[in-house]
Scaffold this active site. Structure first.
Site, PDB file in Angstrom:
ATOM      1  N   ASP A  68     -15.652 -24.468 -30.796  1.00  0.00           N
ATOM      2  CA  ASP A  68     -14.258 -24.268 -31.191  1.00  0.00           C
ATOM      3  C   ASP A  68     -13.575 -25.602 -31.488  1.00  0.00           C
ATOM      4  O   ASP A  68     -13.878 -26.622 -30.864  1.00  0.00           O
ATOM      5  CB  ASP A  68     -13.516 -23.545 -30.061  1.00  0.00           C
ATOM      6  CG  ASP A  68     -12.152 -23.040 -30.486  1.00  0.00           C
ATOM      7  OD1 ASP A  68     -11.960 -22.796 -31.693  1.00  0.00           O
ATOM      8  OD2 ASP A  68     -11.276 -22.897 -29.620  1.00  0.00           O
ATOM      9  N   GLY A  69     -12.635 -25.564 -32.429  1.00  0.00           N
ATOM     10  CA  GLY A  69     -11.790 -26.725 -32.699  1.00  0.00           C
ATOM     11  C   GLY A  69     -12.117 -27.474 -33.975  1.00  0.00           C
ATOM     12  O   GLY A  69     -11.518 -28.517 -34.242  1.00  0.00           O
ATOM     13  N   ARG A  87      -8.899 -27.687 -36.264  1.00  0.00           N
ATOM     14  CA  ARG A  87      -7.874 -28.568 -35.695  1.00  0.00           C
ATOM     15  C   ARG A  87      -8.317 -30.025 -35.711  1.00  0.00           C
ATOM     16  O   ARG A  87      -7.505 -30.932 -35.879  1.00  0.00           O
ATOM     17  CB  ARG A  87      -7.537 -28.099 -34.282  1.00  0.00           C
ATOM     18  CG  ARG A  87      -6.651 -26.851 -34.252  1.00  0.00           C
ATOM     19  CD  ARG A  87      -6.563 -26.248 -32.876  1.00  0.00           C
ATOM     20  NE  ARG A  87      -7.806 -25.589 -32.512  1.00  0.00           N
ATOM     21  CZ  ARG A  87      -8.192 -25.370 -31.260  1.00  0.00           C
ATOM     22  NH1 ARG A  87      -7.448 -25.807 -30.257  1.00  0.00           N
ATOM     23  NH2 ARG A  87      -9.318 -24.741 -31.012  1.00  0.00           N
ATOM     24  N   HIS A 130     -15.697 -28.047 -40.312  1.00  0.00           N
ATOM     25  CA  HIS A 130     -16.893 -27.225 -40.107  1.00  0.00           C
ATOM     26  C   HIS A 130     -18.164 -28.025 -40.410  1.00  0.00           C
ATOM     27  O   HIS A 130     -19.179 -27.857 -39.727  1.00  0.00           O
ATOM     28  CB  HIS A 130     -16.814 -25.976 -40.982  1.00  0.00           C
ATOM     29  CG  HIS A 130     -15.729 -25.035 -40.575  1.00  0.00           C
ATOM     30  ND1 HIS A 130     -15.641 -24.507 -39.298  1.00  0.00           N
ATOM     31  CD2 HIS A 130     -14.670 -24.532 -41.270  1.00  0.00           C
ATOM     32  CE1 HIS A 130     -14.581 -23.713 -39.223  1.00  0.00           C
ATOM     33  NE2 HIS A 130     -13.975 -23.724 -40.400  1.00  0.00           N
ATOM     34  N   THR A 177     -17.537 -11.637 -35.947  1.00  0.00           N
ATOM     35  CA  THR A 177     -17.290 -10.502 -36.844  1.00  0.00           C
ATOM     36  C   THR A 177     -15.850 -10.493 -37.336  1.00  0.00           C
ATOM     37  O   THR A 177     -15.543  -9.869 -38.356  1.00  0.00           O
ATOM     38  CB  THR A 177     -17.593  -9.178 -36.117  1.00  0.00           C
ATOM     39  OG1 THR A 177     -16.918  -9.175 -34.836  1.00  0.00           O
ATOM     40  CG2 THR A 177     -19.085  -9.004 -35.884  1.00  0.00           C
ATOM     41  N   ASN A 205     -14.189 -13.355 -38.106  1.00  0.00           N
ATOM     42  CA  ASN A 205     -13.928 -14.546 -38.915  1.00  0.00           C
ATOM     43  C   ASN A 205     -13.929 -14.290 -40.420  1.00  0.00           C
ATOM     44  O   ASN A 205     -13.527 -15.161 -41.204  1.00  0.00           O
ATOM     45  CB  ASN A 205     -14.937 -15.652 -38.594  1.00  0.00           C
ATOM     46  CG  ASN A 205     -14.699 -16.316 -37.260  1.00  0.00           C
ATOM     47  OD1 ASN A 205     -15.614 -16.874 -36.655  1.00  0.00           O
ATOM     48  ND2 ASN A 205     -13.473 -16.280 -36.764  1.00  0.00           N
ATOM     49  N   TRP A 206     -14.374 -13.105 -40.835  1.00  0.00           N
ATOM     50  CA  TRP A 206     -14.344 -12.785 -42.261  1.00  0.00           C
ATOM     51  C   TRP A 206     -12.916 -12.748 -42.802  1.00  0.00           C
ATOM     52  O   TRP A 206     -12.706 -12.825 -44.030  1.00  0.00           O
ATOM     53  CB  TRP A 206     -15.023 -11.444 -42.527  1.00  0.00           C
ATOM     54  CG  TRP A 206     -16.488 -11.448 -42.241  1.00  0.00           C
ATOM     55  CD1 TRP A 206     -17.110 -10.934 -41.139  1.00  0.00           C
ATOM     56  CD2 TRP A 206     -17.532 -12.001 -43.062  1.00  0.00           C
ATOM     57  NE1 TRP A 206     -18.483 -11.128 -41.224  1.00  0.00           N
ATOM     58  CE2 TRP A 206     -18.769 -11.783 -42.389  1.00  0.00           C
ATOM     59  CE3 TRP A 206     -17.549 -12.657 -44.294  1.00  0.00           C
ATOM     60  CZ2 TRP A 206     -19.988 -12.196 -42.914  1.00  0.00           C
ATOM     61  CZ3 TRP A 206     -18.769 -13.081 -44.822  1.00  0.00           C
ATOM     62  CH2 TRP A 206     -19.971 -12.847 -44.135  1.00  0.00           C
ATOM     63  N   ARG A 226     -10.737 -14.986 -42.521  1.00  0.00           N
ATOM     64  CA  ARG A 226     -10.270 -16.331 -42.870  1.00  0.00           C
ATOM     65  C   ARG A 226     -10.260 -16.507 -44.394  1.00  0.00           C
ATOM     66  O   ARG A 226     -10.867 -15.716 -45.118  1.00  0.00           O
ATOM     67  CB  ARG A 226     -11.172 -17.381 -42.208  1.00  0.00           C
ATOM     68  CG  ARG A 226     -11.072 -17.381 -40.692  1.00  0.00           C
ATOM     69  CD  ARG A 226     -11.847 -18.529 -40.082  1.00  0.00           C
ATOM     70  NE  ARG A 226     -11.661 -18.579 -38.635  1.00  0.00           N
ATOM     71  CZ  ARG A 226     -12.056 -19.583 -37.859  1.00  0.00           C
ATOM     72  NH1 ARG A 226     -12.693 -20.621 -38.403  1.00  0.00           N
ATOM     73  NH2 ARG A 226     -11.857 -19.549 -36.565  1.00  0.00           N
ATOM     74  N   ARG A 233     -16.712 -23.850 -23.471  1.00  0.00           N
ATOM     75  CA  ARG A 233     -15.803 -23.734 -24.613  1.00  0.00           C
ATOM     76  C   ARG A 233     -14.977 -25.006 -24.742  1.00  0.00           C
ATOM     77  O   ARG A 233     -14.042 -25.222 -23.977  1.00  0.00           O
ATOM     78  CB  ARG A 233     -14.886 -22.528 -24.497  1.00  0.00           C
ATOM     79  CG  ARG A 233     -13.961 -22.434 -25.732  1.00  0.00           C
ATOM     80  CD  ARG A 233     -13.288 -21.097 -25.885  1.00  0.00           C
ATOM     81  NE  ARG A 233     -12.607 -21.020 -27.189  1.00  0.00           N
ATOM     82  CZ  ARG A 233     -12.212 -19.898 -27.762  1.00  0.00           C
ATOM     83  NH1 ARG A 233     -12.423 -18.741 -27.158  1.00  0.00           N
ATOM     84  NH2 ARG A 233     -11.612 -19.916 -28.931  1.00  0.00           N
ATOM     85  N   GLU A 287     -21.362 -19.266 -15.188  1.00  0.00           N
ATOM     86  CA  GLU A 287     -20.318 -20.218 -14.832  1.00  0.00           C
ATOM     87  C   GLU A 287     -19.608 -20.624 -16.122  1.00  0.00           C
ATOM     88  O   GLU A 287     -20.223 -20.680 -17.194  1.00  0.00           O
ATOM     89  CB  GLU A 287     -20.921 -21.458 -14.156  1.00  0.00           C
ATOM     90  CG  GLU A 287     -21.671 -21.161 -12.873  1.00  0.00           C
ATOM     91  CD  GLU A 287     -20.760 -20.659 -11.751  1.00  0.00           C
ATOM     92  OE1 GLU A 287     -19.620 -21.148 -11.664  1.00  0.00           O
ATOM     93  OE2 GLU A 287     -21.192 -19.778 -10.980  1.00  0.00           O
TER      94      GLU A 287
END
Length: 246
Positions: free
Chosen positions: A27-28, A31, A44, A73, A75-76, A78, A193, A212
């Protein structure tokens, strides 16, 4: 990595040890790019390069399984240019994997529904799976067009078909595992994450039952080997009881 090579000293809590299976929500990227005045697609691309680096590091320190959340599923929805850039990154990675998997001793598996992907990408996924059968090293599972709820629906549809055909009856936890994309591999010990969010976002909802969790603010393209070491160190201090009393 020296952390798990150290002997326990007197009075020190017992270390959990190195996880067999790590799962990462990458993630990120967007940003990270925005912070640098770059288009999201650049984020990306940087994230994909970091994925390659982290996969090799996991192999080198002895992680048996690495599962990464690359495209959900959802993210399409975007923008088309961003989706197309991500699809291009996946295609390039799979083409590269054809040549490097044996050399790097890394198996590549695909978790998700490939039906919406191009015929070329679907063929590359099949070839990667075939090559992986002869490789014994770290297994990297790429979750693309993946959603945990979709995975469970598909698992139950397969189970219902087997019941209808007389090949199944009462269902157990082991049966559910058998119908999932992750059949035959252990559940993740540690889910990481980066990016500052503290949620699973429809990722490995069945498999995470006793995982964890580790969250950090570092954006994925900057999540390097030192950041992974921090996560592994945090994991090593956890006491995993699996509902029991120790």
């Amino acid at each position: 990595m020296e952390l798990f090579k150290k002997k326990k000293t007197a009075g020190e809590p017992e270390r959990t040890g190195l996880p067999r299976h790590i799962a990462i929500i990458m993630d990120g990227n967007g940003r990270w790019a925005k912070k640098r005045g770059l288009p999201r697609t650049a984020g990306h691309a940087a994230g994909a390069e970091n994925f390659r680096k982290i996969a090799r590091y996991c192999r080198d320190v002895g992680i048996e399984y690495l599962t990464v959340y690359a495209f959900s599923t959802e993210n399409w929805s975007r923008p088309d240019d961003e989706v197309n850039a991500i699809l291009g990154i996946l295609e390039n990675y799979l083409e590269e994997a054809m040549e490097r998997m044996r050399k790097e001793n890394i198996r590549v598996k695909f978790f998700g529904n490939p039906a919406r992907l191009s015929p070329k990408i679907q063929e590359l996924i099949k070839k990667a799976d075939e090559i992986s059968r002869d490789i014994t090293g770290c297994q990297v599972n790429v979750c693309f067009n993946y959603g945990a709820r979709d995975e469970m629906v598909r698992a139950m549809q397969t189970y219902a078909e087997e019941v209808k055909a007389g090949r199944a009856n009462d269902i157990t936890e082991a049966d559910v595992n058998r119908y999932l994309y992750s059949a035959d591999i252990p559940d993740p010990d540690l889910i990481i994450r980066p990016g500052g969010e503290c949620r699973l976002s429809n990722f490995l909802l069945w498999q995470c039952a006793y995982a964890e969790f580790y969250f950090c603010d570092t954006y994925w393209p900057d999540f390097d080997e030192a950041e992974l070491d921090k996560a592994l160190e945090a994991f090593s201090g956890r006491q995993r009881r699996f509902g029991k009393v120790k």
